[in-house]
Write a protein that holds these residues in place. Structure first.
Motif: not given
Length: 200
Positions: A117-123, A139-152
């Motif tokens: 949890t960041a200081g601004d409340g974003t998880r 990785k996903m964030t509480s503001d609804g953004v999904v991203s791929l960190v790594t794929a092997t």
């Protein structure tokens, strides 16, 4: 006969003595007259025994303080040195740094997800998924953004990412006529992941 021999000598001596007396009498008025140099010297004022040699100039009492300020200037420098220790007091500024350490986001675990949890409340949610075709970190964030960190991908597989919107992503591990799919989406204010297999 002897007196006749000495008579001329006695006469010569008498004549010589007479001429000397006459010459000194004649020169006496000349010797009494003073020379011009003596007259000039006589006109100079008599030297005062107190004025020669000339006395040394006296140092006035007001001149002595001009020496003392130079000797008193170093103390102000020492006072500056005493003022520098207060400048070294900024260890008090180091005390606010511990609150900065406390501002680091706390980390928790929810349903296998590592949550920060960041200081601004974003998880932020991070999780690793392993399938037979490979491994992916999502990785996903509480503001609804999904991203791929790594794929092997595993041996014999290739990886492909498909994302049609920021909150919806799919990772494919493909081989001939066979695929493993990791479908990740932000749903109901929570991360949602579904793993499926297609083909044989």
């Amino acid at each position: 006969m002897r007196s006749s021999r000495w008579a001329p000598i006695a006469g010569w001596c008498a004549a010589t003595a007479t001429s000397i007396v006459l010459a000194s009498v004649a020169l006496l008025p000349v010797l009494r007259t003073s020379s011009p140099e003596d007259a000039a010297l006589a006109q100079l004022p008599a030297a005062d025994s107190t004025s020669f040699p000339a006395p040394l100039p006296k140092v006035s009492a007001s001149a002595t303080p001009s020496v003392t300020p130079t000797t008193r200037r170093p103390p102000p420098a020492t006072t500056k040195a005493t003022t520098t220790p207060p400048r070294s007091t900024p260890p008090t500024s180091t005390t606010p740094k511990p609150p900065a350490a406390t501002t680091t986001p706390p980390t928790t675990t929810e349903d296998g997800w590592t949550v920060t949890t960041a200081g601004d409340g974003t998880r932020t949610y991070v999780r690793s998924f392993r399938v037979e075709g490979g491994q992916a970190v999502i990785k996903m964030t509480s503001d609804g953004v999904v991203s791929l960190v790594t794929a092997t991908p595993a041996d014999g597989y290739s990886v492909q990412k498909v994302q049609d919107s920021p909150d919806n992503m799919a990772v494919y591990f493909n081989e001939s006529q066979h695929s493993f799919i990791i479908h990740a989406t932000w749903h109901n204010d929570r991360p949602f992941v579904q793993v499926s297999e297609v083909g044989s």
